[in-house]
Design a protein around this motif. Structure first.
Motif, PDB file in Angstrom:
ATOM      1  N   UNK A   1      48.588  68.899 -33.085  1.00 53.45           N
ATOM      2  CA  UNK A   1      47.810  69.657 -34.072  1.00 53.45           C
ATOM      3  C   UNK A   1      48.660  70.768 -34.692  1.00 53.45           C
ATOM      4  N   UNK A   2      49.429  71.463 -33.865  1.00 53.42           N
ATOM      5  CA  UNK A   2      50.303  72.516 -34.396  1.00 53.42           C
ATOM      6  C   UNK A   2      51.313  71.936 -35.372  1.00 53.42           C
ATOM      7  N   UNK A   3      51.851  70.790 -35.064  1.00 52.30           N
ATOM      8  CA  UNK A   3      52.816  70.147 -35.950  1.00 52.30           C
ATOM      9  C   UNK A   3      52.137  69.701 -37.242  1.00 52.30           C
ATOM     10  N   UNK A   4      50.907  69.180 -37.120  1.00 55.28           N
ATOM     11  CA  UNK A   4      50.167  68.757 -38.316  1.00 55.28           C
ATOM     12  C   UNK A   4      49.937  69.925 -39.271  1.00 55.28           C
ATOM     13  N   UNK A   5      49.697  71.114 -38.725  1.00 53.91           N
ATOM     14  CA  UNK A   5      49.402  72.290 -39.545  1.00 53.91           C
ATOM     15  C   UNK A   5      50.666  72.985 -40.042  1.00 53.91           C
TER      16      UNK A   5
ATOM     17  N   UNK B   1      40.419  71.643 -27.101  1.00 49.08           N
ATOM     18  CA  UNK B   1      40.002  72.779 -27.927  1.00 49.08           C
ATOM     19  C   UNK B   1      39.441  73.900 -27.058  1.00 49.08           C
ATOM     20  N   UNK B   2      38.608  73.556 -26.091  1.00 52.35           N
ATOM     21  CA  UNK B   2      38.005  74.574 -25.218  1.00 52.35           C
ATOM     22  C   UNK B   2      39.078  75.355 -24.465  1.00 52.35           C
ATOM     23  N   UNK B   3      40.138  74.668 -24.068  1.00 52.99           N
ATOM     24  CA  UNK B   3      41.209  75.339 -23.336  1.00 52.99           C
ATOM     25  C   UNK B   3      42.085  76.213 -24.245  1.00 52.99           C
ATOM     26  N   UNK B   4      42.123  75.915 -25.537  1.00 56.44           N
ATOM     27  CA  UNK B   4      43.020  76.610 -26.469  1.00 56.44           C
ATOM     28  C   UNK B   4      42.283  77.390 -27.560  1.00 56.44           C
ATOM     29  N   UNK B   5      40.965  77.440 -27.527  1.00 60.52           N
ATOM     30  CA  UNK B   5      40.174  77.997 -28.624  1.00 60.52           C
ATOM     31  C   UNK B   5      40.433  79.475 -28.907  1.00 60.52           C
ATOM     32  N   UNK B   6      41.034  80.188 -27.981  1.00 58.46           N
ATOM     33  CA  UNK B   6      41.328  81.612 -28.197  1.00 58.46           C
ATOM     34  C   UNK B   6      42.272  81.794 -29.382  1.00 58.46           C
ATOM     35  N   UNK B   7      43.079  80.786 -29.696  1.00 54.46           N
ATOM     36  CA  UNK B   7      44.011  80.884 -30.814  1.00 54.46           C
ATOM     37  C   UNK B   7      43.475  80.382 -32.136  1.00 54.46           C
ATOM     38  N   UNK B   8      42.211  79.970 -32.159  1.00 56.05           N
ATOM     39  CA  UNK B   8      41.607  79.417 -33.379  1.00 56.05           C
ATOM     40  C   UNK B   8      41.468  80.502 -34.446  1.00 56.05           C
ATOM     41  N   UNK B   9      42.138  80.349 -35.602  1.00 54.06           N
ATOM     42  CA  UNK B   9      42.097  81.380 -36.647  1.00 54.06           C
ATOM     43  C   UNK B   9      40.854  81.313 -37.522  1.00 54.06           C
ATOM     44  N   UNK B  10      40.037  80.263 -37.374  1.00 52.45           N
ATOM     45  CA  UNK B  10      38.853  80.138 -38.214  1.00 52.45           C
ATOM     46  C   UNK B  10      37.833  81.201 -37.846  1.00 52.45           C
ATOM     47  N   UNK B  11      37.085  81.654 -38.844  1.00 55.09           N
ATOM     48  CA  UNK B  11      36.031  82.635 -38.546  1.00 55.09           C
ATOM     49  C   UNK B  11      34.941  81.980 -37.702  1.00 55.09           C
ATOM     50  N   UNK B  12      34.286  82.779 -36.895  1.00 57.06           N
ATOM     51  CA  UNK B  12      33.229  82.253 -36.007  1.00 57.06           C
ATOM     52  C   UNK B  12      32.094  81.663 -36.715  1.00 57.06           C
TER      53      UNK B  12
ATOM     54  N   UNK C   1      48.390  69.275 -44.115  1.00 56.70           N
ATOM     55  CA  UNK C   1      47.066  69.550 -43.562  1.00 56.70           C
ATOM     56  C   UNK C   1      46.966  71.052 -43.330  1.00 56.70           C
ATOM     57  N   UNK C   2      45.863  71.642 -43.764  1.00 56.16           N
ATOM     58  CA  UNK C   2      45.689  73.083 -43.577  1.00 56.16           C
ATOM     59  C   UNK C   2      45.462  73.393 -42.094  1.00 56.16           C
ATOM     60  N   UNK C   3      45.777  74.621 -41.734  1.00 52.83           N
ATOM     61  CA  UNK C   3      45.587  75.057 -40.349  1.00 52.83           C
ATOM     62  C   UNK C   3      44.113  74.972 -39.953  1.00 52.83           C
ATOM     63  N   UNK C   4      43.221  75.339 -40.884  1.00 52.70           N
ATOM     64  CA  UNK C   4      41.791  75.289 -40.586  1.00 52.70           C
ATOM     65  C   UNK C   4      41.323  73.860 -40.337  1.00 52.70           C
TER      66      UNK C   4
ATOM     67  N   UNK D   1      39.858  72.149 -36.916  1.00 43.93           N
ATOM     68  CA  UNK D   1      38.589  71.430 -36.993  1.00 43.93           C
ATOM     69  C   UNK D   1      38.718  70.043 -36.363  1.00 43.93           C
ATOM     70  N   UNK D   2      39.799  69.347 -36.659  1.00 46.25           N
ATOM     71  CA  UNK D   2      40.017  68.014 -36.099  1.00 46.25           C
ATOM     72  C   UNK D   2      40.255  68.079 -34.592  1.00 46.25           C
ATOM     73  N   UNK D   3      40.966  69.103 -34.131  1.00 43.12           N
ATOM     74  CA  UNK D   3      41.180  69.270 -32.692  1.00 43.12           C
ATOM     75  C   UNK D   3      39.838  69.478 -31.994  1.00 43.12           C
ATOM     76  N   UNK D   4      39.009  70.345 -32.551  1.00 47.98           N
ATOM     77  CA  UNK D   4      37.701  70.629 -31.951  1.00 47.98           C
ATOM     78  C   UNK D   4      36.812  69.385 -31.949  1.00 47.98           C
ATOM     79  N   UNK D   5      36.834  68.634 -33.031  1.00 46.70           N
ATOM     80  CA  UNK D   5      35.963  67.467 -33.169  1.00 46.70           C
ATOM     81  C   UNK D   5      36.402  66.299 -32.290  1.00 46.70           C
ATOM     82  N   UNK D   6      37.710  66.027 -32.231  1.00 48.23           N
ATOM     83  CA  UNK D   6      38.198  64.842 -31.534  1.00 48.23           C
ATOM     84  C   UNK D   6      38.656  65.092 -30.099  1.00 48.23           C
ATOM     85  N   UNK D   7      39.028  66.327 -29.798  1.00 52.63           N
ATOM     86  CA  UNK D   7      39.530  66.647 -28.463  1.00 52.63           C
ATOM     87  C   UNK D   7      38.852  67.922 -27.950  1.00 52.63           C
ATOM     88  N   UNK D   8      37.549  67.866 -27.668  1.00 47.72           N
ATOM     89  CA  UNK D   8      36.806  69.079 -27.303  1.00 47.72           C
ATOM     90  C   UNK D   8      37.313  69.784 -26.047  1.00 47.72           C
ATOM     91  N   UNK D   9      37.794  69.036 -25.070  1.00 49.24           N
ATOM     92  CA  UNK D   9      38.310  69.691 -23.848  1.00 49.24           C
ATOM     93  C   UNK D   9      39.599  70.456 -24.136  1.00 49.24           C
TER      94      UNK D   9
END
Length: 120
Positions: A78-82, A109-120, A92-95, A99-107
């Motif tokens: 995902x980091x490489x994609x962005x 995303x849950x482990x790395x979500x602290x770095x998510x730059x999207x607004x809540x 591909x935009x960072x947002x 979004x794709x990480x959260x949708x396709x790989x929820x576990x």
């Protein structure tokens, strides 16, 4: 079940790798391919794409009747994609990548979500 294990989970190997946080090539293509054009050819020669090669955590193994699929870290992919410097495929935009990480790989995303730059 003994030791509180449920029948739906794979046994944890003693190598310390959490296989639930890794993805196959096909899973990555399904997640990122629509937006970037990622396909199986991207995985043919990983020496041409060092970031994808470094995202591979388990090397695959081929052979007669015993094929082991390589496994990749979806977060690293995902980091490489962005990455705006990535030259392979469509940008591909960072947002959208988050979004794709959260949708396709929820576990993952849950482990790395602290770095998510999207607004809540």
């Amino acid at each position: 079940m003994p030791n509180g294990a449920d029948s739906g989970s794979a046994p944890e190997p003693s190598d310390g790798i959490d296989y639930a946080l890794l993805a196959t090539r096909q899973q990555l293509i399904e997640a990122f391919g629509v937006f970037t054009g990622m396909n199986e050819a991207w995985f043919d020669n990983l020496n041409d794409t060092p970031k994808l090669k470094s995202a591979r955590k388990i090397a695959g193994q081929g052979g007669r009747g015993h094929i082991t699929e390589p496994l990749f870290c979806p977060f690293a992919v995902m980091q490489w994609m962005a990455d705006r410097k990535r030259k392979k495929g469509r940008p591909m935009s960072e947002h959208k990548a988050w979004d794709m990480l959260e949708r396709h790989f929820p576990r993952v995303y849950a482990a790395r979500s602290i770095g998510d730059p999207r607004p809540d």
